[in-house]
Design a protein around this motif. Structure first.
Motif, PDB file in Angstrom:
ATOM      1  N   LYS A 128      37.261  38.404  34.587  1.00 35.78           N
ATOM      2  CA  LYS A 128      36.247  39.118  33.806  1.00 35.78           C
ATOM      3  C   LYS A 128      35.265  39.885  34.675  1.00 35.78           C
ATOM      4  O   LYS A 128      34.803  40.964  34.307  1.00 35.78           O
ATOM      5  CB  LYS A 128      35.504  38.132  32.902  1.00 35.78           C
ATOM      6  N   SER A 129      34.956  39.367  35.863  1.00 38.98           N
ATOM      7  CA  SER A 129      33.957  40.020  36.725  1.00 38.98           C
ATOM      8  C   SER A 129      34.557  41.086  37.639  1.00 38.98           C
ATOM      9  O   SER A 129      33.814  41.773  38.351  1.00 38.98           O
ATOM     10  CB  SER A 129      33.250  38.959  37.582  1.00 38.98           C
ATOM     11  N   ILE A 130      35.881  41.235  37.633  1.00 37.14           N
ATOM     12  CA  ILE A 130      36.509  42.168  38.587  1.00 37.14           C
ATOM     13  C   ILE A 130      37.385  43.199  37.873  1.00 37.14           C
ATOM     14  O   ILE A 130      38.287  43.782  38.484  1.00 37.14           O
ATOM     15  CB  ILE A 130      37.341  41.410  39.638  1.00 37.14           C
ATOM     16  N   LEU A 131      37.112  43.463  36.604  1.00 33.88           N
ATOM     17  CA  LEU A 131      37.909  44.437  35.864  1.00 33.88           C
ATOM     18  C   LEU A 131      37.900  45.806  36.535  1.00 33.88           C
ATOM     19  O   LEU A 131      38.899  46.534  36.504  1.00 33.88           O
ATOM     20  CB  LEU A 131      37.408  44.553  34.423  1.00 33.88           C
ATOM     21  N   ASN A 132      36.789  46.159  37.161  1.00 40.22           N
ATOM     22  CA  ASN A 132      36.673  47.469  37.821  1.00 40.22           C
ATOM     23  C   ASN A 132      37.542  47.593  39.066  1.00 40.22           C
ATOM     24  O   ASN A 132      37.732  48.687  39.599  1.00 40.22           O
ATOM     25  CB  ASN A 132      35.213  47.751  38.188  1.00 40.22           C
ATOM     26  N   LYS A 133      38.097  46.477  39.531  1.00 44.05           N
ATOM     27  CA  LYS A 133      38.944  46.489  40.730  1.00 44.05           C
ATOM     28  C   LYS A 133      40.435  46.535  40.374  1.00 44.05           C
ATOM     29  O   LYS A 133      41.276  46.649  41.258  1.00 44.05           O
ATOM     30  CB  LYS A 133      38.678  45.235  41.573  1.00 44.05           C
ATOM     31  N   ILE A 134      40.747  46.423  39.097  1.00 45.05           N
ATOM     32  CA  ILE A 134      42.135  46.327  38.658  1.00 45.05           C
ATOM     33  C   ILE A 134      42.677  47.709  38.312  1.00 45.05           C
ATOM     34  O   ILE A 134      42.032  48.465  37.596  1.00 45.05           O
ATOM     35  CB  ILE A 134      42.249  45.373  37.447  1.00 45.05           C
ATOM     36  N   HIS A 135      43.848  48.023  38.809  1.00 45.45           N
ATOM     37  CA  HIS A 135      44.495  49.296  38.482  1.00 45.45           C
ATOM     38  C   HIS A 135      45.194  49.220  37.130  1.00 45.45           C
ATOM     39  O   HIS A 135      44.987  50.070  36.259  1.00 45.45           O
ATOM     40  CB  HIS A 135      45.511  49.670  39.569  1.00 45.45           C
TER      41      HIS A 135
END
Length: 361
Positions: A227-234
């Motif tokens: 949930k805290s790293i959605l911006n890092k997922i392609h």
């Protein structure tokens, strides 16, 4: 790619100057047959230009679970608190391992990073990976641990009645362990991650991964780890419930489905594939978006279809297909898997995937 084409390609990789006559002798076929196979390899992009100039192989790293599945299946109506006559079915599983096997059967170059015990179950997984050319060199083998095991009992309708999941071994996929692997991981073309490792390890991978990161949520309980790293997922592949959980938006119709996909795109995700079960998949990359229905086929076993879908979209991406065609590859891989009694359809290969036709009867 056929078995014969893969064999010829391997010989060419070992000796790019090998002649067609030498290849014919090795394969025990005619030189003209070799020429046909080479022509097909050129058409498929495996060989570029004359002189057997090979297209660089793209590597895929898969990080996640590998386990043994043990199913108890009663011969009649399941009686609780009693001994039931039935059958015991043993198979290899784990989301990460399943994705890696599907990709290997699609002739992709795959490395699996997982953790295994030095026990008979771990040996079975290692032998299976060796047979499929799945590299395990960067996996962790623990001498005094039990390989992850999932034990479940089905009822007379083949529905799961109760299960025990013994997967504590994945806690050993620590940040310290994975930290020494990041340089190797970042030399690959893509990294596929399931949510079985500890949350801090998942966050470390996401924050230090410089290649496209594909994530399979596995389950709602484990999806919270990303949930805290959605911006890092392609690329993210949740099912409907996992997408609702991560976005906080209830999916009730096509409008809310689009709103959920926009939530993830606005978070920085480049591709979202929301699995809708029998209703297909909703895909979006911000500009291209829509819903694709599943391919019609005879369903024998639904276990593993989601893992095959992830392998299909990864195959599409690494072979530079657009999101729609990648989604189609995922749906085809799922449909092929549904026709097998096993979690992995051992017949799946590139020829079957690319030439798959749905059952319209």
């Amino acid at each position: 790619m056929t078995k014969r084409e893969a064999e010829i390609l391997k010989w060419i990789e070992e000796n790019p100057l090998i002649s067609q006559n030498e290849l014919a002798d090795k394969a025990n076929i005619t030189r003209s047959s070799v020429a046909v196979h080479i022509s097909n390899l050129i058409k498929k992009g495996k060989i570029i230009g004359k002189g057997y100039i090979l297209k660089p192989q793209k590597n895929i790293i898969v990080i996640g679970g590998a386990n043994v599945d043990i199913a108890g299946i009663p011969k009649g109506i399941l009686k609780e608190e009693d001994s039931n006559p039935g059958n015991i079915k043993y198979s290899l599983g784990g989301v990460g391992r399943n994705i890696a096997e599907n990709l290997a059967r699609l002739s992709q170059n795959v490395e699996l990073i997982t953790v295994l015990g030095n026990d008979p179950n771990g040996e079975n997984i290692k032998n299976n990976c060796r047979d499929l050319n799945i590299n395990l060199h960067n996996s962790l083998i623990l001498p005094h641990a039990n390989t992850s095991t999932y034990l479940f009992i089905l009822d007379e309708n083949k529905d799961m009645k109760v299960a025990i999941s013994a997967m504590d071994i994945f806690n050993n996929l620590t940040v310290d362990f994975i930290k020494n692997k990041m340089d190797f991981i970042n030399k690959a073309s893509i990294c596929i991650l399931d949510t079985n490792p500890p949350q801090e390890t998942i966050e470390y991978i996401a924050n230090n991964c410089s290649i496209p990161l594909f994530v399979d949520c596995v389950s709602t309980n484990k999806a919270i780890k990303i949930k805290s790293i959605l911006n890092k997922i392609h690329t993210l592949k949740p099912n409907k419930i996992e997408a609702e959980f991560l976005s906080g938006i209830k999916i009730t119709d096509d409008d809310s489905l689009e709103k959920v996909s926009e939530y993830f795109i606005n978070k920085g995700i480049k591709q979202i594939f929301i699995s809708l079960g029998k209703d297909g998949v909703y895909y979006s990359n911000g500009s291209l978006k829509g819903k694709l229905n599943p391919y019609t086929t005879k369903v024998i076993n639904s276990t593993g279809a989601g893992d095959a879908f992830m392998a299909g979209i990864a195959y599409g991406f690494i072979n530079e297909e657009n999101i729609i065609d990648s989604c189609k590859f995922g749906l085809k891989a799922s449909a092929i898997t549904l026709t097998s009694e096993n979690t992995i359809n051992e017949n799946i290969n590139l020829d079957i995937l690319t030439n798959f036709k749905e059952d319209t009867k």
